[in-house]
Design a protein around this motif. Structure first.
Motif, mmCIF file in Angstrom:
data_model
loop_
_atom_site.group_PDB
_atom_site.id
_atom_site.type_symbol
_atom_site.label_atom_id
_atom_site.label_comp_id
_atom_site.label_asym_id
_atom_site.label_seq_id
_atom_site.Cartn_x
_atom_site.Cartn_y
_atom_site.Cartn_z
ATOM 1 N N ARG A 141 0.835 -1.207 0.000
ATOM 2 C CA ARG A 141 0.000 0.000 0.000
ATOM 3 C C ARG A 141 0.867 1.254 0.000
ATOM 4 N N GLU A 146 0.580 3.881 -2.953
ATOM 5 C CA GLU A 146 0.125 5.235 -2.627
ATOM 6 C C GLU A 146 1.147 6.271 -3.064
ATOM 7 N N HIS A 183 -2.422 0.037 10.084
ATOM 8 C CA HIS A 183 -2.850 -0.939 9.093
ATOM 9 C C HIS A 183 -3.486 -2.172 9.699
ATOM 10 N N THR A 197 -6.852 1.729 7.949
ATOM 11 C CA THR A 197 -7.303 1.024 6.753
ATOM 12 C C THR A 197 -8.702 0.449 6.890
ATOM 13 N N THR A 252 -7.596 0.922 1.655
ATOM 14 C CA THR A 252 -6.656 0.796 0.547
ATOM 15 C C THR A 252 -7.398 0.837 -0.782
ATOM 16 N N GLN A 303 -5.778 -6.402 1.392
ATOM 17 C CA GLN A 303 -5.787 -6.004 -0.016
ATOM 18 C C GLN A 303 -6.189 -7.136 -0.933
#
Length: 367
Positions: free
Chosen positions: A20, A24, A113, A138, A162, A279
Motif C-alpha cells: 500500500r 500510494e 494498518h 485502513t 486501501t 488487499q
C-alpha cells in the motif's frame, strides 16, 4: 507549490502494508506530490522504491541508535522542507514522528494498518495522540478501537481503505487460461487459492485442515498457496502431515497476482487476527472472483455475507470446508457473489478514491 511527502517504514518484510505504501506513493506522485521514502536499507521496500525512481533516505531501526536516527531524520526533514510525514510502523512511529516534531513538519500522520490491542494505554496515547497530528486507518473497526480505547478525538482519526489500481486488472483476461493449465491436472476442474503473506495469523493451517476434511467430497478441486514468509517450511510440513501433496501446491511469491486471481475460481482467507481490510480481498473482488473470509478485523466491512462473499468464524476448519463445498457446487451463487463484489469494489475502493480521501486530510491541515 509542490508539497513534499515522506513515508516512513521500518518493517523489513513485504506484504499488504508495504504494498500500500508504495502504491500510494506512485499514485500521489502522479497527482503532483514529491514523494520520498525513509526506510532501512535492508528492508524489502527500500530497493523497490529505488527501482520506482523515488528518493530514498536510509533510516536505522536499531533501538540503541534511536537518538542518532531521530537527529539525522530531523535534519533531513528540515533540509528537504518536508510538508508531510506519514509513519506506518511502531518504530518509525517514534523515530520519524519525533524527528518530524523537532523539524517543525506541518503535518504528521500515523497510519494504522492492523487491528491489535493496546495494553499500555499511556505509551499508546503518546504514540497515537501526542506525536502525530492525525491518524489514518485502513478499516473503520481500527479507527473506532483507537478512538475508544485511547480516548482520541474522532476528528483526529480518518478511515482511508486501501485503493486498488484498476488499470492492472483490465489487461489480464486470457492469461487466466494459461495459469489454469499450469495448476490444473489429473482431471481437476476447479482451482481454489490462498494468496497472502505466509504468516501464522493468516490461517494456512485452518485452510489445509478444511481441505483434508472435504477432499473426498471434492475430488475435482486443486488448491494453491501463493506467497512467501516465515511460515513456508511449516506449511510444507502440514501438507505432508495431512497427506495433501496430490491436490495442494505451494507456488511461492507471484508478480502476476491480477492474472492469478482471474484464474482462480475461489479465493480463501481464513485469518484469525490482526486484519484491517486485506488487499487481497479487494483485489479478488475487482477481479470478480468470489471470496470466503472470516469475521475478523475489518473483513466484514468488505465481505457482506451472502452478497459480496461468504464469512465464517475464525479457526473453524469445518465451517470453512462447508463454505468451500457450498460454492464449489453452486456456480450460480459464485457468479452472484463475484458480480456483487466487483460492483462494490469499483464503487468504493479505487486508487483514485484513496488518493482523494488522503488529499482531504492534507487540506485540513495545510490549506
Amino acid at each position: 507549490m509542490c508539497k513534499t511527502v515522506v513515508h516512513s517504514e521500518t518493517s523489513l518484510g513485504w506484504g499488504g502494508q508495504e504494498i500500500r505504501i508504495l502504491e500510494e506513493m506512485k499514485a500521489m506522485r502522479d497527482r503532483g506530490y514529491r514523494m520520498i521514502l525513509a526506510a532501512p536499507e535492508q528492508s524489502a521496500i527500500y530497493p523497490k522504491a529505488e527501482k520506482a525512481d523515488f528518493q530514498v533516505e536510509p533510516m536505522s531501526s536499531n533501538r540503541l541508535k534511536y537518538p542518532i536516527s531521530i537527529f539525522k531524520l530531523a535534519r533531513f526533514f528540515y533540509k528537504e522542507k518536508v510538508h508531510i510525514v506519514n509513519m506506518h510502523s511502531s518504530r518509525d512511529g517514534y523515530i520519524a514522528g519525533i524527528a518530524a516534531r523537532l523539524a517543525g513538519v506541518p503535518l504528521i500522520i500515523r497510519t494504522r494498518h492492523i487491528d491489535v490491542d493496546y495494553p499500555n494505554k499511556f505509551i499508546s496515547r503518546f504514540a497515537f495522540g501526542k506525536i502525530p497530528h492525525h491518524i489514518t486507518t485502513t478499516s473503520q473497526l481500527i479507527a473506532e478501537r483507537l478512538i475508544h480505547q485511547l480516548s482520541l478525538s474522532p476528528n483526529s482519526v480518518s478511515c482511508i481503505p486501501t485503493g486498488i489500481d484498476l488499470a492492472k486488472y483490465g489487461s489480464v483476461r486470457g492469461l487466466d487460461l494459461e495459469l489454469r493449465k499450469e495448476f490444473l491436472s489429473d482431471g481437476a476442474e476447479w482451482l481454489i487459492g490462498m494468496v497472502t503473506v505466509l504468516r501464522s495469523w493468516k490461517g494456512h493451517r485452518i485452510f489445509l485442515e478444511a481441505i483434508a476434511e472435504i477432499k473426498k467430497d471434492l475430488p475435482n478441486v486443486h488448491y494453491i498457496i501463493a506467497g512467501k514468509g516465515p511460515m513456508r517450511d511449516r506449511i510444507e510440513s502440514w501438507i505432508e502431515e495431512l497427506e495433501l501433496q496430490d491436490c495442494v501446491r505451494l507456488i511461492g511469491h507471484r508478480d502476476d497476482v491480477p492474472a492469478l486471481l482471474v484464474a482462480l475460481d475461489l479465493i480463501v482467507l481464513p485469518s484469525y487476527a490482526h486484519e484491517g481490510i486485506p488487499q487481497i480481498i479487494l483485489q479478488a473482488q475487482v477481479s470478480g472472483t468470489p471470496v470466503i473470509g472470516t469475521t475478523v478485523g475489518g473483513i466484514p466491512e468488505v465481505i457482506r455475507h451472502g452478497s459480496t462473499g461468504l464469512l465464517v468464524e475464525p479457526k473453524d476448519p469445518s465451517a470453512l470446508g462447508q463454505a468451500i463445498i457450498k460454492l464449489a457446487r453452486n456456480s450460480e451463487l459464485c457468479s452472484h457473489l463475484g458480480t456483487n463484489a466487483l460492483k462494490f469494489a469499483l464503487s468504493r475502493h479505487s486508487l483514485r478514491q484513496m488518493c482523494e480521501a488522503t488529499e482531504e486530510v492534507y487540506q485540513q491541515y495545510l490549506d
